[in-house]
Motif scaffolding. Structure first.
Motif, PDB file in Angstrom:
ATOM      1  N   MET B   1      87.181  11.510 -12.529  1.00 50.41           N
ATOM      2  CA  MET B   1      85.941  11.347 -11.758  1.00 50.41           C
ATOM      3  C   MET B   1      84.769  12.015 -12.475  1.00 50.41           C
ATOM      4  SD  MET B   1      84.592  10.138  -8.975  1.00 50.41           S
ATOM      5  CE  MET B   1      83.007  10.314  -8.194  1.00 50.41           C
ATOM      6  N   ILE B   2      84.953  13.328 -12.787  1.00 46.46           N
ATOM      7  CA  ILE B   2      83.881  14.055 -13.475  1.00 46.46           C
ATOM      8  C   ILE B   2      83.672  13.492 -14.875  1.00 46.46           C
ATOM      9  CG2 ILE B   2      83.237  16.316 -14.452  1.00 46.46           C
ATOM     10  CD1 ILE B   2      84.454  17.557 -11.910  1.00 46.46           C
ATOM     11  N   GLU B   3      84.798  13.107 -15.503  1.00 47.00           N
ATOM     12  CA  GLU B   3      84.679  12.475 -16.815  1.00 47.00           C
ATOM     13  C   GLU B   3      83.857  11.202 -16.722  1.00 47.00           C
ATOM     14  OE1 GLU B   3      88.417  11.778 -18.928  1.00 47.00           O
ATOM     15  OE2 GLU B   3      88.932  13.839 -18.377  1.00 47.00           O
ATOM     16  N   ALA B   4      84.119  10.422 -15.669  1.00 50.95           N
ATOM     17  CA  ALA B   4      83.427   9.138 -15.528  1.00 50.95           C
ATOM     18  C   ALA B   4      81.932   9.331 -15.339  1.00 50.95           C
ATOM     19  CB  ALA B   4      84.003   8.351 -14.346  1.00 50.95           C
ATOM     20  N   ILE B   5      81.526  10.279 -14.501  1.00 49.05           N
ATOM     21  CA  ILE B   5      80.081  10.404 -14.270  1.00 49.05           C
ATOM     22  C   ILE B   5      79.359  11.005 -15.461  1.00 49.05           C
ATOM     23  CG2 ILE B   5      80.298  10.484 -11.743  1.00 49.05           C
ATOM     24  CD1 ILE B   5      79.608  13.435 -11.877  1.00 49.05           C
ATOM     25  N   ASN B   6      80.120  11.653 -16.353  1.00 54.72           N
ATOM     26  CA  ASN B   6      79.474  12.179 -17.558  1.00 54.72           C
ATOM     27  C   ASN B   6      79.565  11.225 -18.745  1.00 54.72           C
ATOM     28  OD1 ASN B   6      78.392  14.669 -16.680  1.00 54.72           O
ATOM     29  ND2 ASN B   6      80.462  15.515 -16.594  1.00 54.72           N
ATOM     30  N   ALA B   7      80.222  10.086 -18.517  1.00 57.05           N
ATOM     31  CA  ALA B   7      80.391   9.125 -19.615  1.00 57.05           C
ATOM     32  C   ALA B   7      79.201   8.176 -19.683  1.00 57.05           C
ATOM     33  CB  ALA B   7      81.676   8.333 -19.390  1.00 57.05           C
ATOM     34  N   PRO B   8      78.837   7.761 -20.913  1.00 55.79           N
ATOM     35  CA  PRO B   8      77.719   6.808 -21.044  1.00 55.79           C
ATOM     36  C   PRO B   8      78.153   5.373 -20.760  1.00 55.79           C
ATOM     37  CG  PRO B   8      78.577   7.353 -23.202  1.00 55.79           C
ATOM     38  CD  PRO B   8      79.362   8.181 -22.212  1.00 55.79           C
ATOM     39  N   PHE B   9      77.174   4.473 -20.777  1.00 56.04           N
ATOM     40  CA  PHE B   9      77.363   3.048 -20.510  1.00 56.04           C
ATOM     41  C   PHE B   9      78.509   2.447 -21.316  1.00 56.04           C
ATOM     42  CE2 PHE B   9      76.054  -1.411 -21.446  1.00 56.04           C
ATOM     43  CZ  PHE B   9      75.990  -1.905 -20.150  1.00 56.04           C
ATOM     44  N   SER B  10      78.569   2.827 -22.602  1.00 57.25           N
ATOM     45  CA  SER B  10      79.546   2.199 -23.499  1.00 57.25           C
ATOM     46  C   SER B  10      80.987   2.456 -23.066  1.00 57.25           C
ATOM     47  CB  SER B  10      79.332   2.704 -24.929  1.00 57.25           C
ATOM     48  OG  SER B  10      79.353   4.118 -24.935  1.00 57.25           O
ATOM     49  N   GLU B  11      81.210   3.511 -22.263  1.00 59.81           N
ATOM     50  CA  GLU B  11      82.575   3.805 -21.833  1.00 59.81           C
ATOM     51  C   GLU B  11      82.856   3.311 -20.414  1.00 59.81           C
ATOM     52  OE1 GLU B  11      83.229   8.001 -22.538  1.00 59.81           O
ATOM     53  OE2 GLU B  11      82.230   7.786 -24.500  1.00 59.81           O
ATOM     54  N   ASN B  13      82.730   0.046 -17.379  1.00 62.93           N
ATOM     55  CA  ASN B  13      82.610  -1.391 -17.180  1.00 62.93           C
ATOM     56  C   ASN B  13      81.106  -1.644 -17.008  1.00 62.93           C
ATOM     57  OD1 ASN B  13      81.999  -3.739 -15.498  1.00 62.93           O
ATOM     58  ND2 ASN B  13      84.210  -3.971 -15.321  1.00 62.93           N
ATOM     59  N   PRO B  14      80.504  -2.507 -17.870  1.00 62.89           N
ATOM     60  CA  PRO B  14      79.036  -2.624 -17.854  1.00 62.89           C
ATOM     61  C   PRO B  14      78.468  -3.017 -16.490  1.00 62.89           C
ATOM     62  CG  PRO B  14      80.053  -4.320 -19.237  1.00 62.89           C
ATOM     63  CD  PRO B  14      81.115  -3.319 -18.931  1.00 62.89           C
ATOM     64  N   TYR B  15      79.142  -3.942 -15.804  1.00 67.73           N
ATOM     65  CA  TYR B  15      78.578  -4.401 -14.526  1.00 67.73           C
ATOM     66  C   TYR B  15      78.686  -3.330 -13.453  1.00 67.73           C
ATOM     67  CZ  TYR B  15      77.931  -8.832 -16.704  1.00 67.73           C
ATOM     68  OH  TYR B  15      77.493  -9.813 -17.548  1.00 67.73           O
ATOM     69  N   LEU B  16      79.771  -2.574 -13.483  1.00 67.75           N
ATOM     70  CA  LEU B  16      79.922  -1.502 -12.514  1.00 67.75           C
ATOM     71  C   LEU B  16      78.831  -0.447 -12.738  1.00 67.75           C
ATOM     72  CD1 LEU B  16      81.955  -1.027 -10.283  1.00 67.75           C
ATOM     73  CD2 LEU B  16      83.234   0.478 -11.810  1.00 67.75           C
ATOM     74  N   PHE B  17      78.581  -0.156 -14.008  1.00 63.73           N
ATOM     75  CA  PHE B  17      77.530   0.810 -14.354  1.00 63.73           C
ATOM     76  C   PHE B  17      76.174   0.317 -13.848  1.00 63.73           C
ATOM     77  CE2 PHE B  17      74.490   3.085 -16.947  1.00 63.73           C
ATOM     78  CZ  PHE B  17      75.096   4.298 -17.260  1.00 63.73           C
TER      79      PHE B  17
END
Lengths: 250, 117
Positions: B1-11, B13-17
């Protein structure tokens, strides 16, 4: 709020025009200078989104679902600079807060006693600066029953049209002369700059004028010292300072 | 979860982002505006502060797009972009409250300078 909406309004109106009539009247607003400027600016966004590495469907999804040029530009810009999800989300969220007071001020004008909240929620999807200004200018001259249809006609067709424009510009940008692409990209900040200054002409918005000036000064400093989340910081520092300066002057 | 919110667009799913960081973060304010329109005063101090923060943020966007652009605009010199913006502002000052002439003169100026290069 509903109390001061007189019911007589409906009884006195001339032969009732249908909702479709008002919808089409709204669509006609697409042929206007503000709509034309916005369409040009969204073609700039199509180019910008391509530069940011977004594909054509992603760019069109952003226009259709986010639909407020500052938010779409910030989203594409944050994606281009590799910002984290949380920084991007907070930046977009802060840039979009201004939609809340805009919606709050248009709802009393837009609704009739019969209007359902769900219709207003659906209409609010399409609210952004251009549709707000257009609606606030024309709605008072439209019978209350036709207002929501008029707004939908203008605002939703503007959104859909610009979704198409974003896609076309994205696809056309490799073939476009470079000078033209660059001009279209530059149109977006110029459009923001002038409309924003224009919206702070009244004395009620002195603090907002300070916010523009401070934002213009602080941002280059933050960028040059490589501050993280520079835009968010600029908003907080510049906005809070402007708020207090504006308050002390009144 | 914390990893996901600190991850950029490239990591992501583009549409979810796009839908979460873009659409949701924008739509919540529109929906809140509708729901609060009966309760919250439009000219409360809180709304005023929010307005100022949002305005400074958009001013920041303007600076970043003009002074520190990425992509095609970066191929043209800074003085050209600044000159166009200044001309646009000057023309706006002369023709306000109309905005169209300021906008047209700014981008017209830039286009002419850009094809001249």
């Amino acid at each position: 709020m509903t109390n001061n909406v007189p019911n007589m309004e409906n009884q006195n109106s001339p032969p009732q025009k249908g909702l479709f009539f008002w919808y089409l009247q709204g669509v006609r607003g697409l042929i206007s200078i503000p709509a034309f400027v916005l369409i040009s600016a969204f073609s700039g966004f199509g180019t910008l989104a391509r530069d940011a590495g977004l594909d054509v469907w992603q760019a069109m999804t952003i226009t259709l679902t986010t639909w407020a040029l500052p938010s779409t530009v910030l989203l594409a810009g944050s994606i281009a600079s590799g910002s984290s999800f949380i920084t991007t989300a907070l930046t977009v969220a802060f840039a979009s807060i201004r939609l809340m007071p805009m919606v709050m001020s248009i709802v009393p004008v837009l609704k009739s006693p019969k209007t359902r909240t769900s219709s207003l929620l659906a209409a609010s999807w399409f609210l952004a600066i251009t549709s707000w200004v257009h609606a606030m200018t024309h709605l008072p001259n439209i019978p209350r029953d036709g207002r929501l249809a008029f707004f939908f006609g203008f605002a939703s067709s503007l959104t859909i049209m610009n979704t198409g424009v974003t896609g076309l510009a994205h696809m056309a940008s490799p073939q476009m002369p470079q000078a033209l692409s660059a001009t279209l990209v530059l149109l977006t900040p110029i459009y923001f700059l002038i409309t924003m200054i224009n919206s702070t002409r009244s004395s009620k918005t002195t603090a907002n004028r300070y916010a523009i000036i401070l934002g213009l000064i602080i941002t280059p400093i933050l960028v040059l010292i490589n501050a993280p989340a520079d835009l968010l910081l600029c908003g907080f520092i510049g906005g809070t300072l402007a708020y207090f300066v504006g308050r002390s002057k009144t | 979860m914390i990893e996901a919110i600190n991850a950029p667009f490239s990591e992501w799913n583009p549409y979810l982002f796009i839908l979460l960081a873009g659409a949701l973060m924008t739509q919540i304010w529109r929906f809140a505006g509708v729901l609060l329109s009966q309760h919250l005063q439009e000219d409360s101090e809180f709304i005023r502060w929010v307005h100022c923060v949002a305005t400074a943020l958009v001013a920041g966007v303007i600076v970043k797009l003009i002074v520190f652009p990425t992509g095609v605009l970066n191929d043209y010199p800074l003085w050209m972009r600044l000159m166009s913006a200044s001309v646009g502002l000057g023309v706006y000052m002369l023709t306000k409250p109309k905005i169209i002439w300021g906008i047209l003169s700014a981008i017209g100026m830039f286009y002419l300078a850009a094809i001249g290069l």
